[in-house]
Write a protein that holds these residues in place. Sequence first.
Motif, PDB file in Angstrom:
ATOM      1  N   UNK A 161       0.844  -1.144   0.049  1.00  0.00           N
ATOM      2  CA  UNK A 161       0.070   0.105   0.047  1.00  0.00           C
ATOM      3  C   UNK A 161       0.843   1.398   0.091  1.00  0.00           C
ATOM      4  N   UNK A 162       1.811   1.163   0.931  1.00  0.00           N
ATOM      5  CA  UNK A 162       2.863   2.598   0.865  1.00  0.00           C
ATOM      6  C   UNK A 162       3.361   2.726  -0.387  1.00  0.00           C
ATOM      7  N   UNK A 163       3.922   1.451  -0.962  1.00  0.00           N
ATOM      8  CA  UNK A 163       4.627   1.635  -2.402  1.00  0.00           C
ATOM      9  C   UNK A 163       3.853   2.213  -3.556  1.00  0.00           C
ATOM     10  N   UNK A 164       2.229   1.761  -3.247  1.00  0.00           N
ATOM     11  CA  UNK A 164       1.387   2.003  -4.387  1.00  0.00           C
ATOM     12  C   UNK A 164       1.122   3.500  -4.088  1.00  0.00           C
ATOM     13  N   UNK A 165       1.083   4.125  -3.123  1.00  0.00           N
ATOM     14  CA  UNK A 165       0.652   5.529  -2.891  1.00  0.00           C
ATOM     15  C   UNK A 165       1.827   6.484  -3.039  1.00  0.00           C
ATOM     16  N   UNK A 166       3.184   6.015  -2.999  1.00  0.00           N
ATOM     17  CA  UNK A 166       3.995   7.103  -2.802  1.00  0.00           C
ATOM     18  C   UNK A 166       4.486   7.057  -4.600  1.00  0.00           C
ATOM     19  N   UNK A 167       4.262   5.847  -5.381  1.00  0.00           N
ATOM     20  CA  UNK A 167       4.931   5.731  -6.691  1.00  0.00           C
ATOM     21  C   UNK A 167       3.730   6.440  -7.794  1.00  0.00           C
ATOM     22  N   UNK A 168       2.308   6.315  -7.215  1.00  0.00           N
ATOM     23  CA  UNK A 168       1.155   6.796  -8.033  1.00  0.00           C
ATOM     24  C   UNK A 168       1.686   8.134  -8.833  1.00  0.00           C
ATOM     25  N   UNK A 169       1.781   9.000  -7.880  1.00  0.00           N
ATOM     26  CA  UNK A 169       2.134  10.450  -8.717  1.00  0.00           C
ATOM     27  C   UNK A 169       3.188  10.565  -9.569  1.00  0.00           C
ATOM     28  N   UNK A 170       4.129  10.209  -9.228  1.00  0.00           N
ATOM     29  CA  UNK A 170       5.351  10.300 -10.216  1.00  0.00           C
ATOM     30  C   UNK A 170       5.084   9.589 -11.720  1.00  0.00           C
ATOM     31  N   UNK A 171       4.139   8.544 -11.346  1.00  0.00           N
ATOM     32  CA  UNK A 171       3.832   7.449 -12.404  1.00  0.00           C
ATOM     33  C   UNK A 171       2.543   8.234 -13.316  1.00  0.00           C
ATOM     34  N   UNK A 172       1.846   9.434 -12.903  1.00  0.00           N
ATOM     35  CA  UNK A 172       0.745   9.813 -13.310  1.00  0.00           C
ATOM     36  C   UNK A 172      -0.393   9.258 -13.097  1.00  0.00           C
ATOM     37  N   UNK A 173      -0.313   8.265 -12.000  1.00  0.00           N
ATOM     38  CA  UNK A 173      -1.745   7.540 -11.635  1.00  0.00           C
ATOM     39  C   UNK A 173      -1.978   7.844 -10.139  1.00  0.00           C
ATOM     40  N   UNK A 174      -2.109   9.109  -9.896  1.00  0.00           N
ATOM     41  CA  UNK A 174      -2.397   9.432  -8.270  1.00  0.00           C
ATOM     42  C   UNK A 174      -3.813   8.995  -8.019  1.00  0.00           C
ATOM     43  N   UNK A 175      -4.728   9.219  -8.933  1.00  0.00           N
ATOM     44  CA  UNK A 175      -6.072   8.885  -8.878  1.00  0.00           C
ATOM     45  C   UNK A 175      -6.298   7.343  -8.596  1.00  0.00           C
ATOM     46  N   UNK A 176      -5.784   6.591  -9.590  1.00  0.00           N
ATOM     47  CA  UNK A 176      -5.867   5.284  -9.506  1.00  0.00           C
ATOM     48  C   UNK A 176      -5.321   4.650  -8.383  1.00  0.00           C
ATOM     49  N   UNK A 177      -4.160   5.206  -8.062  1.00  0.00           N
ATOM     50  CA  UNK A 177      -3.439   4.506  -6.868  1.00  0.00           C
ATOM     51  C   UNK A 177      -4.098   4.806  -5.452  1.00  0.00           C
ATOM     52  N   UNK A 178      -4.430   6.276  -5.398  1.00  0.00           N
ATOM     53  CA  UNK A 178      -5.280   6.343  -4.207  1.00  0.00           C
ATOM     54  C   UNK A 178      -6.473   5.206  -4.043  1.00  0.00           C
ATOM     55  N   UNK A 179      -7.156   5.316  -5.288  1.00  0.00           N
ATOM     56  CA  UNK A 179      -8.245   4.348  -5.239  1.00  0.00           C
ATOM     57  C   UNK A 179      -8.169   2.688  -4.814  1.00  0.00           C
ATOM     58  N   UNK A 180      -7.052   2.490  -5.440  1.00  0.00           N
ATOM     59  CA  UNK A 180      -6.498   0.985  -5.049  1.00  0.00           C
ATOM     60  C   UNK A 180      -6.232   0.722  -3.728  1.00  0.00           C
ATOM     61  N   UNK A 181      -5.645   1.880  -3.206  1.00  0.00           N
ATOM     62  CA  UNK A 181      -5.004   1.648  -2.076  1.00  0.00           C
ATOM     63  C   UNK A 181      -6.144   1.821  -0.897  1.00  0.00           C
ATOM     64  N   UNK A 182      -6.944   2.660  -1.157  1.00  0.00           N
ATOM     65  CA  UNK A 182      -8.204   2.630  -0.047  1.00  0.00           C
ATOM     66  C   UNK A 182      -9.186   1.724  -0.175  1.00  0.00           C
ATOM     67  N   UNK A 183      -9.729   1.145  -1.187  1.00  0.00           N
ATOM     68  CA  UNK A 183     -10.440   0.444  -1.331  1.00  0.00           C
ATOM     69  C   UNK A 183     -10.292  -1.089  -1.445  1.00  0.00           C
TER      70      UNK A 183
END
Length: 394
Positions: A265-287
């Motif tokens: 979860x931490x890895x997904x949340x941290x790298x989501x923005x640099x990869x341009x996937x901040x929205x999907x990363x937060x969504x996958x992490x939260x739900x």
Amino acid sequence: MTSTSAPTDTQASTTRRIASLDVARGIAILGTFGTNVWIFTEPRGMVGYLKTVGGESLPIRVLQTLAQGKFLGLLSLMFGVGLAIQQASAVRHAAADDRARSLRSRRPWPGRYWRRALVLFLDGLLHFLLVAEFDVLMGYALVSFLVSALLILRPVARTRWVIGAVAVHLSVVALAVLAMMLSGDGAASQRSTSNPYADGSFLDLVLFRIDHALLFRAEMIFMIPLTIAMFLTGARLFQAGIFGPDGAGLRRRLMTIGAVAAVVDLAVGVVGAPLGLSGPAVFVGRYAIAPLVALGVLALIAEFYQRRAVGRVGGALRNVGRTALSCYVLQNLVASALCYGWGLGLAARYGAEHRLVFTLAVYVAVMGFLLAASALWTRRFSRGPIEMLMHRAA
């Protein structure tokens, strides 16, 4: 075919409050505010938060990821535990009287639980309209109607419900993430020149929530399958003895699952923005990932207090846990008064330029207030005011 089993030794022991159970509720409440506080300190409130979450600076992304969804998941598990405790109490009361079959005072489960659920729904409706558009109590009330009835099913039938609910939830999550990636924008697209959070009155915000009720209640509807699964899982874990001395193996397995999920979860949340996937990363992490972390957190709390007495810190958290629903509403009300324009309006002044420091300051201030208020309240009362209303409704 249905079956209401007799209470186990673990269930019977809840005539005395389990210390780790109340502590877990307290941690869930304070941790949930760790997610919600970023909404209050955003100058544009919920609207601004939906546009920026997951795309802010690295320290903020890390802090948001650490809280995102985990403590809401823990709160959902604890609600399921509470339902299992109430069911066990109802069974004990019915079994204690040899004439229960003929007495009008008999309280078979779920019996009049619907009254408690109705009070919770009305409280959630007021909380949504007057305080916070991200209220979860309405959804909890609706799901509890169903889950309270499902608890009389055999364990294998309840397991099928959990599997089915999780399958539906993950399918919707996958479709939502795919839609975000195809659209290239996972944030809210609505634009408005007005800002009722900073410039509006208390009534303006109420009307704003009513006007956008479908948008703000979309998450509640979306989370119904996950909430069903978490409630049933929490009830099953309690009945399996997660808080008892015989649950060591169960706790170890859940802590392992939670630890692995936390790293992912931490890895997904941290790298989501640099990869341009901040929205999907937060969504996958939260739900999708956070509920697994919540299982590990619950097991860790239960394990920690197996051989330890509740100390000063645990006692303070236990006070919050004993008044959990009341503290949930209170923390959002206090934060609203601090941050929104109808109150002190601090978010508009400090939320943009000093986002991190200001948010941490608000969190510490509200957390300190809750700890003090719950300590004073529990000196005289065993339940919080909302908990009293629900108890009297039964």
